[in-house]
Scaffold this active site. Structure first.
Site, short mmCIF file in Angstrom:
data_model
loop_
_atom_site.label_atom_id
_atom_site.label_comp_id
_atom_site.label_asym_id
_atom_site.label_seq_id
_atom_site.Cartn_x
_atom_site.Cartn_y
_atom_site.Cartn_z
N SER A 190 41.90 9.98 -9.35
CA SER A 190 42.85 8.99 -9.88
C SER A 190 42.08 8.04 -10.77
O SER A 190 40.87 7.84 -10.59
CB SER A 190 43.47 8.23 -8.71
OG SER A 190 44.10 7.06 -9.18
N TYR A 203 42.64 2.93 -0.88
CA TYR A 203 42.90 4.11 -1.72
C TYR A 203 41.82 4.22 -2.80
O TYR A 203 41.23 5.29 -2.99
CB TYR A 203 44.29 3.98 -2.35
CG TYR A 203 44.67 5.08 -3.31
CD1 TYR A 203 44.91 6.37 -2.86
CD2 TYR A 203 44.81 4.83 -4.68
CE1 TYR A 203 45.28 7.38 -3.74
CE2 TYR A 203 45.18 5.83 -5.57
CZ TYR A 203 45.41 7.10 -5.09
OH TYR A 203 45.78 8.11 -5.97
N SER A 239 56.17 10.80 -9.14
CA SER A 239 56.02 11.57 -7.90
C SER A 239 56.47 10.68 -6.75
O SER A 239 56.98 9.59 -6.97
CB SER A 239 54.56 11.99 -7.68
OG SER A 239 53.81 10.89 -7.22
N1 LIG Z 1 51.42 10.04 -8.92
C1 LIG Z 1 50.48 9.25 -9.36
O1 LIG Z 1 50.75 8.24 -10.01
C2 LIG Z 1 49.03 9.60 -9.11
C3 LIG Z 1 48.05 8.98 -9.86
C4 LIG Z 1 46.72 9.28 -9.63
C5 LIG Z 1 46.38 10.21 -8.67
N2 LIG Z 1 47.35 10.81 -7.94
C6 LIG Z 1 46.92 11.78 -6.91
O2 LIG Z 1 47.69 12.96 -7.01
C7 LIG Z 1 47.70 13.62 -5.76
C8 LIG Z 1 49.14 14.08 -5.46
O3 LIG Z 1 49.96 12.95 -5.27
P1 LIG Z 1 51.44 12.85 -5.85
O4 LIG Z 1 51.43 11.80 -6.88
O5 LIG Z 1 51.98 14.18 -6.18
O6 LIG Z 1 52.18 12.23 -4.57
P2 LIG Z 1 53.21 12.86 -3.53
O7 LIG Z 1 54.43 13.33 -4.24
O8 LIG Z 1 53.37 11.83 -2.46
O9 LIG Z 1 52.43 14.13 -2.96
C9 LIG Z 1 51.40 14.01 -2.04
C10 LIG Z 1 51.17 15.36 -1.37
O10 LIG Z 1 50.10 15.22 -0.42
C11 LIG Z 1 50.52 15.79 0.81
N3 LIG Z 1 49.89 15.15 1.97
C12 LIG Z 1 50.00 13.85 2.38
N4 LIG Z 1 49.34 13.68 3.54
C13 LIG Z 1 48.80 14.88 3.87
C14 LIG Z 1 48.03 15.35 4.97
N5 LIG Z 1 47.67 14.56 5.98
N6 LIG Z 1 47.65 16.66 4.97
C15 LIG Z 1 48.00 17.49 3.97
N7 LIG Z 1 48.75 17.11 2.91
C16 LIG Z 1 49.14 15.82 2.87
C17 LIG Z 1 52.03 15.60 0.85
O11 LIG Z 1 52.64 16.61 1.66
P3 LIG Z 1 53.11 16.42 3.19
O12 LIG Z 1 53.66 15.02 3.34
O13 LIG Z 1 54.14 17.50 3.34
O14 LIG Z 1 51.90 16.68 4.00
C18 LIG Z 1 52.39 15.84 -0.62
O15 LIG Z 1 52.56 17.21 -0.85
C19 LIG Z 1 47.13 12.63 -4.75
O16 LIG Z 1 45.80 13.00 -4.45
C20 LIG Z 1 47.14 11.31 -5.49
O17 LIG Z 1 46.13 10.45 -5.05
C21 LIG Z 1 48.66 10.53 -8.13
#
Ligand SMILES: NC(=O)c1ccc[n+]([C@@H]2O[C@H](COP(=O)([O-])OP(=O)(O)OC[C@H]3O[C@@H](n4cnc5c(N)ncnc54)[C@H](OP(=O)(O)O)[C@@H]3O)[C@@H](O)[C@H]2O)c1
Length: 337
Positions: A190, A203, A239
């Protein structure tokens, strides 16, 4: 033509070129190496076909979109996260939108914090498909809470999930890649892993830790040129990340939603695939002003800390009053909202 005129013409060309580059930079939604690769590099459609790709965090957001776009490239997919029903839904979407068959997609429930299960999960993937070409470390959670009000358990959970969970799964998959002398590990970090922001201290720490780990690992594995790494640093992307963010206590849901403009998930994932196809080692995927912030943070850390502290003051005030923390930055929202 006189020398003087020629010099003037050259200066004019240089000025026009600089202006074009400036406009390009102002319109950029990723770092310039990635945008260059998008413009003239190798396409995902040529490079990422017929691969076995394991995506964690595939039940929503970036992971779900990645599964969808990968399914259109062919190959085999392993979808992991905790919520099996959501993974089955993503699998159905992939099958409906691609030529993949039922047998090409394995739904593999996995809790990243349960590190004792990672070895068996890796064996299950190898048993099903015989190899793992790409591991995408994507699963993770964010945070919305102030340090002074947050239980230590929350910091532990963020490190266990975002950092230790990712390290553990990577360590299970690596011996297989070393044996084959090939493979790719993609880690969704991130911009918070480069530049820290208020309300997300734990985080940011977990993502900074990932950055340190994977950069060191890359150097350690130089003797296996067939094993490559791609560390992806997205800015705000659409997301469920904010909805699922941890708060002051482990069981307290987050009610504080950010409503500022975020990059469409499909664009972020397309750029991720281009990064993977072109073997880029570190990519920043974000629009301005977050992208500009990342550049400033790299080159002028003291100024950036000064500026960020001032920008965050109003954000924290809003958070404390149960308002959208990003209210003061409404002017940053674009037509695309
Ligand atoms: N969206 C943004 O703005 C943004 C920006 C920078 C980085 N990111 C990074 O992108 C990645 C994906 O996030 P996202 O934005 O797509 O958010 P999201 O929609 O909340 O997705 C997060 C995913 O992680 C899984 N997860 C959460 N806890 C978990 C656990 N204990 N074991 C296994 N899986 C787990 C969730 O599935 P379950 O709940 O079904 O386990 C879900 O599939 C993350 O690493 C986040 O830090 C996102």
């Amino acid at each position: 033509m006189s020398w003087e005129l020629l010099l003037w013409l050259l200066a004019l060309c240089a000025l026009i070129l600089s202006l074009v580059q400036l406009v390009r930079f102002l319109r950029a939604d990723a770092d310039l190496t990635l945008l260059w690769a998008e413009w003239q590099g190798r396409r995902p459609e040529w490079e990422l076909t017929d691969m076995v790709v394991w995506v964690t965090g595939a039940s929503s957001g970036i992971g779900e979109e990645l599964a969808l776009q990968l399914s259109k490239l062919g190959g085999s997919l392993v979808l992991s996260a905790r919520r099996v029903q959501e993974l089955e839904r993503v699998k159905r979407r992939c099958l409906e939108n691609s030529n993949l068959k039922e047998k090409d997609i394995l739904v593999l429930p996995l809790d990243l914090t349960d590190t004792s299960s990672h070895e068996a999960a890796t064996k299950a993937v190898l048993q099903e498909f015989g190899k793992i070409d790409i591991l995408v470390n994507n699963g993770g959670r964010s945070q919305r809470s102030l340090v002074l009000e947050t239980n230590l358990d929350v910091f532990k959970e963020l490190i266990n999930l975002n950092y230790i969970g990712t390290v553990s799964l990577t360590k299970c998959v690596l011996p297989h890649m070393v044996e084959r002398k090939q493979g790719k590990i993609v880690t969704v970090n991130s911009i918070s892993g480069i530049a820290s922001v208020a309300l997300s201290s734990g985080y940011c720490a977990s993502k900074h830790a990932l950055r340190g780990f994977f950069n060191a690992l890359q150097s350690e594995l130089m003797k296996y040129p067939g094993i490559t790494f791609c560390n992806v640093y997205p800015g705000p992307v659409q997301s469920d990340i904010v909805k699922n963010a941890l708060t002051e206590e482990l069981t307290k849901p987050n009610k504080c939603m950010d409503q500022s403009y975020k990059m469409p998930t499909s664009r972020c994932v397309r750029l991720m695939l281009i990064s993977m196809a072109n073997d880029l080692k570190e990519v920043w995927i974000s629009e301005h002003p977050v992208l500009l912030g990342a550049y400033l943070w790299q080159y002028m850390p003291t100024w950036s800390l000064w500026l960020t502290s001032r920008l965050m003051k109003k954000r924290i005030e809003n958070f404390e009053n149960n308002l959208d923390p990003d209210l003061p930055y409404k002017f940053l929202r674009t037509k695309k909202d």
